[in-house]
Scaffold this motif. Sequence first.
Motif, PDB file in Angstrom:
ATOM      1  N   VAL A 298      46.182  17.829  28.320  1.00  0.00           N
ATOM      2  CA  VAL A 298      47.346  18.651  28.658  1.00  0.00           C
ATOM      3  C   VAL A 298      48.483  17.781  29.192  1.00  0.00           C
ATOM      4  O   VAL A 298      49.638  17.896  28.757  1.00  0.00           O
ATOM      5  N   LYS A 299      48.153  16.903  30.135  1.00  0.00           N
ATOM      6  CA  LYS A 299      49.179  16.056  30.739  1.00  0.00           C
ATOM      7  C   LYS A 299      49.815  15.125  29.714  1.00  0.00           C
ATOM      8  O   LYS A 299      51.030  14.874  29.753  1.00  0.00           O
ATOM      9  N   SER A 300      49.013  14.594  28.796  1.00  0.00           N
ATOM     10  CA  SER A 300      49.555  13.681  27.795  1.00  0.00           C
ATOM     11  C   SER A 300      50.559  14.383  26.898  1.00  0.00           C
ATOM     12  O   SER A 300      51.610  13.820  26.546  1.00  0.00           O
ATOM     13  N   ILE A 301      50.272  15.622  26.529  1.00  0.00           N
ATOM     14  CA  ILE A 301      51.198  16.401  25.713  1.00  0.00           C
ATOM     15  C   ILE A 301      52.485  16.693  26.489  1.00  0.00           C
ATOM     16  O   ILE A 301      53.596  16.507  25.980  1.00  0.00           O
ATOM     17  N   LEU A 302      52.342  17.127  27.724  1.00  0.00           N
ATOM     18  CA  LEU A 302      53.504  17.508  28.529  1.00  0.00           C
ATOM     19  C   LEU A 302      54.416  16.331  28.841  1.00  0.00           C
ATOM     20  O   LEU A 302      55.618  16.506  29.038  1.00  0.00           O
ATOM     21  N   THR A 303      53.869  15.136  28.916  1.00  0.00           N
ATOM     22  CA  THR A 303      54.674  13.971  29.305  1.00  0.00           C
ATOM     23  C   THR A 303      55.176  13.168  28.113  1.00  0.00           C
ATOM     24  O   THR A 303      55.874  12.175  28.298  1.00  0.00           O
ATOM     25  N   SER A 304      54.832  13.584  26.914  1.00  0.00           N
ATOM     26  CA  SER A 304      55.298  12.874  25.721  1.00  0.00           C
ATOM     27  C   SER A 304      56.776  13.150  25.476  1.00  0.00           C
ATOM     28  O   SER A 304      57.172  14.302  25.244  1.00  0.00           O
ATOM     29  N   ASN A 305      57.593  12.127  25.492  1.00  0.00           N
ATOM     30  CA  ASN A 305      59.019  12.313  25.214  1.00  0.00           C
ATOM     31  C   ASN A 305      59.259  12.799  23.787  1.00  0.00           C
ATOM     32  O   ASN A 305      60.213  13.541  23.527  1.00  0.00           O
ATOM     33  N   LEU A 306      58.391  12.401  22.862  1.00  0.00           N
ATOM     34  CA  LEU A 306      58.554  12.862  21.485  1.00  0.00           C
ATOM     35  C   LEU A 306      58.236  14.349  21.354  1.00  0.00           C
ATOM     36  O   LEU A 306      58.909  15.076  20.613  1.00  0.00           O
ATOM     37  N   VAL A 307      57.229  14.821  22.078  1.00  0.00           N
ATOM     38  CA  VAL A 307      56.949  16.255  22.089  1.00  0.00           C
ATOM     39  C   VAL A 307      58.104  17.005  22.756  1.00  0.00           C
ATOM     40  O   VAL A 307      58.576  18.030  22.249  1.00  0.00           O
ATOM     41  N   LYS A 308      58.564  16.500  23.882  1.00  0.00           N
ATOM     42  CA  LYS A 308      59.625  17.159  24.638  1.00  0.00           C
ATOM     43  C   LYS A 308      60.922  17.250  23.836  1.00  0.00           C
ATOM     44  O   LYS A 308      61.610  18.274  23.846  1.00  0.00           O
ATOM     45  N   THR A 309      61.273  16.171  23.137  1.00  0.00           N
ATOM     46  CA  THR A 309      62.505  16.204  22.344  1.00  0.00           C
ATOM     47  C   THR A 309      62.343  17.099  21.115  1.00  0.00           C
ATOM     48  O   THR A 309      63.312  17.743  20.686  1.00  0.00           O
ATOM     49  N   ALA A 310      61.138  17.164  20.542  1.00  0.00           N
ATOM     50  CA  ALA A 310      60.900  18.099  19.439  1.00  0.00           C
ATOM     51  C   ALA A 310      61.105  19.533  19.889  1.00  0.00           C
ATOM     52  O   ALA A 310      61.698  20.359  19.170  1.00  0.00           O
ATOM     53  N   MET A 311      60.640  19.847  21.100  1.00  0.00           N
ATOM     54  CA  MET A 311      60.834  21.202  21.629  1.00  0.00           C
ATOM     55  C   MET A 311      62.318  21.482  21.876  1.00  0.00           C
ATOM     56  O   MET A 311      62.801  22.580  21.608  1.00  0.00           O
ATOM     57  N   GLU A 314      63.838  22.290  18.706  1.00  0.00           N
ATOM     58  CA  GLU A 314      63.211  23.461  18.080  1.00  0.00           C
ATOM     59  C   GLU A 314      62.591  23.099  16.733  1.00  0.00           C
ATOM     60  O   GLU A 314      62.735  23.786  15.728  1.00  0.00           O
ATOM     61  N   ASP A 315      61.886  21.957  16.764  1.00  0.00           N
ATOM     62  CA  ASP A 315      61.267  21.378  15.580  1.00  0.00           C
ATOM     63  C   ASP A 315      59.751  21.473  15.718  1.00  0.00           C
ATOM     64  O   ASP A 315      59.172  20.908  16.645  1.00  0.00           O
ATOM     65  N   ALA A 316      59.095  22.171  14.780  1.00  0.00           N
ATOM     66  CA  ALA A 316      57.635  22.363  14.845  1.00  0.00           C
ATOM     67  C   ALA A 316      56.898  21.118  14.385  1.00  0.00           C
ATOM     68  O   ALA A 316      56.039  21.156  13.501  1.00  0.00           O
ATOM     69  N   ASN A 317      57.205  19.986  15.007  1.00  0.00           N
ATOM     70  CA  ASN A 317      56.609  18.697  14.643  1.00  0.00           C
ATOM     71  C   ASN A 317      55.298  18.538  15.405  1.00  0.00           C
ATOM     72  O   ASN A 317      55.195  17.787  16.371  1.00  0.00           O
ATOM     73  N   TRP A 318      54.265  19.244  14.941  1.00  0.00           N
ATOM     74  CA  TRP A 318      53.002  19.279  15.664  1.00  0.00           C
ATOM     75  C   TRP A 318      52.272  17.939  15.638  1.00  0.00           C
ATOM     76  O   TRP A 318      51.399  17.688  16.463  1.00  0.00           O
ATOM     77  N   GLY A 319      52.639  17.061  14.688  1.00  0.00           N
ATOM     78  CA  GLY A 319      52.014  15.746  14.641  1.00  0.00           C
ATOM     79  C   GLY A 319      52.238  14.958  15.914  1.00  0.00           C
ATOM     80  O   GLY A 319      51.390  14.135  16.307  1.00  0.00           O
ATOM     81  N   ARG A 320      53.365  15.199  16.587  1.00  0.00           N
ATOM     82  CA  ARG A 320      53.635  14.513  17.854  1.00  0.00           C
ATOM     83  C   ARG A 320      52.637  14.940  18.932  1.00  0.00           C
ATOM     84  O   ARG A 320      52.281  14.153  19.818  1.00  0.00           O
ATOM     85  N   ILE A 321      52.198  16.189  18.866  1.00  0.00           N
ATOM     86  CA  ILE A 321      51.224  16.686  19.833  1.00  0.00           C
ATOM     87  C   ILE A 321      49.880  16.010  19.613  1.00  0.00           C
ATOM     88  O   ILE A 321      49.245  15.539  20.560  1.00  0.00           O
ATOM     89  N   LEU A 322      49.446  15.938  18.358  1.00  0.00           N
ATOM     90  CA  LEU A 322      48.178  15.268  18.055  1.00  0.00           C
ATOM     91  C   LEU A 322      48.236  13.789  18.430  1.00  0.00           C
ATOM     92  O   LEU A 322      47.266  13.214  18.936  1.00  0.00           O
ATOM     93  N   CYS A 323      49.398  13.172  18.206  1.00  0.00           N
ATOM     94  CA  CYS A 323      49.571  11.766  18.571  1.00  0.00           C
ATOM     95  C   CYS A 323      49.402  11.577  20.077  1.00  0.00           C
ATOM     96  O   CYS A 323      48.698  10.671  20.521  1.00  0.00           O
ATOM     97  N   ALA A 324      50.031  12.453  20.865  1.00  0.00           N
ATOM     98  CA  ALA A 324      49.924  12.362  22.327  1.00  0.00           C
ATOM     99  C   ALA A 324      48.483  12.566  22.784  1.00  0.00           C
ATOM    100  O   ALA A 324      48.022  11.927  23.733  1.00  0.00           O
TER     101      ALA A 324
END
Length: 406
Positions: A298-311, A314-324
């Motif tokens: 959970v923490k890794s996803i929340l702190t990923s700048n790539l996930v945060k910037t995708a949100m 408004e880009d459903a770039n779920w690969g960034r979540i798996l990467c984190a």
Amino acid sequence: MHTIEGSINTPKGFKAGGKHIGIKRKRKDLSIVLSEKPAVFAAMFTTNKVKAASVLWNMDIERKAGPIRAIVINSGNANACTGKQGMEDTKVMAQKTAAMLGCEPEEVFVASTGVIGVPLPMDVLVPGIESLAPEISGELQAGLNAAEGIMTTDTTMKILSLETEIGGKTVTLSGMAKGSGMIHPNMATMLSFITTDVAIDQELLRRALRKIGKDTYNMISVDGDTSTNDMVMVMANGSAENTIIDQEDNDYHKFYKALHHLNEHLAKEIVKDGEGASKFLEVTVDGAKTSEDARILVKSILTSNLVKTAMFGEDANWGRILCAMGYSGADFDPDKTSLEFSAAGQRILLMKEGLPISFDEDFAYELLQNRDISILIQLEDGNAKATGWGCDLSYEYVKINGEYRS
């Protein structure tokens, strides 16, 4: 348990107040909270090795384990990295507050928040304490003034009051918090103060806060920075006159539930007010091998700048979540991982058991235009679960922090 209108001084036997004394150019910048009789307490502090003078002062009080009576908080100046003078200034704040309130300096917690590396303006603070102390009261507005006095870049006050019945007595809990930037797991950049009139054993209270903090304040993130001044503190003065809670019985569990709800609410409010935030993210990992694995993911996803910037985009770039998740260090099987987004009662499945799902990009974009977005990760590795909260990373965040001292 139910919510009531109130502020930090709503529980029986508490007074509070806040005012502008001139540390900041405008807005209230000094707050005091007083328990009319000695209170047991529990506290958690920043994990940053660089600790502000106020944190060191309070940690010393905690080690002595005696009761406390008051908290004095200034905003606009963190009094961190200020050496021996900073420690002396914190001591003077406690001494002056104690003298004005009729207690001992060792019964006064001190908190400071604001710019690091600048000496406290004691020529403003000392007369400010002298001015504010006689004005504290049990009135609602006085408590709201105290909540405003601890704010820095916050745009809203973060408060909540609850009532519950314990041992046939009405017990009240109230909290106020501040935090907007430098927010990260292992205590966010935040101050949180809770008062309650419950009668409870101090060690039980401390045990409860440690457990609750792990699942609330330690599960939020705005920007990945852990501050020098973070703390959460609970004061319990026993004025509700319930039979003292001294074991983990039904009364303890009722109180624990209320305290958990209060702290989770304050933690979420801090994230929702994240500097420049346009999205509030709730991330849940279910089916992990262990609770620790779930928390790490959970923490890794929340702190990923790539996930945060995708949100933010408004880009459903779920690969960034798996990467984190993959670089988090947690143990999980990517080939058994499912992922979905949900918001406003709608949901979209993006990955199922390790395989991508064809989805409607336009629908995904529409869903991500909501402010409150949930990300659910379903694993097939065990029965453990964790939830955390964060936000996106926006242009406005950079602007706010680039101009913080201006």
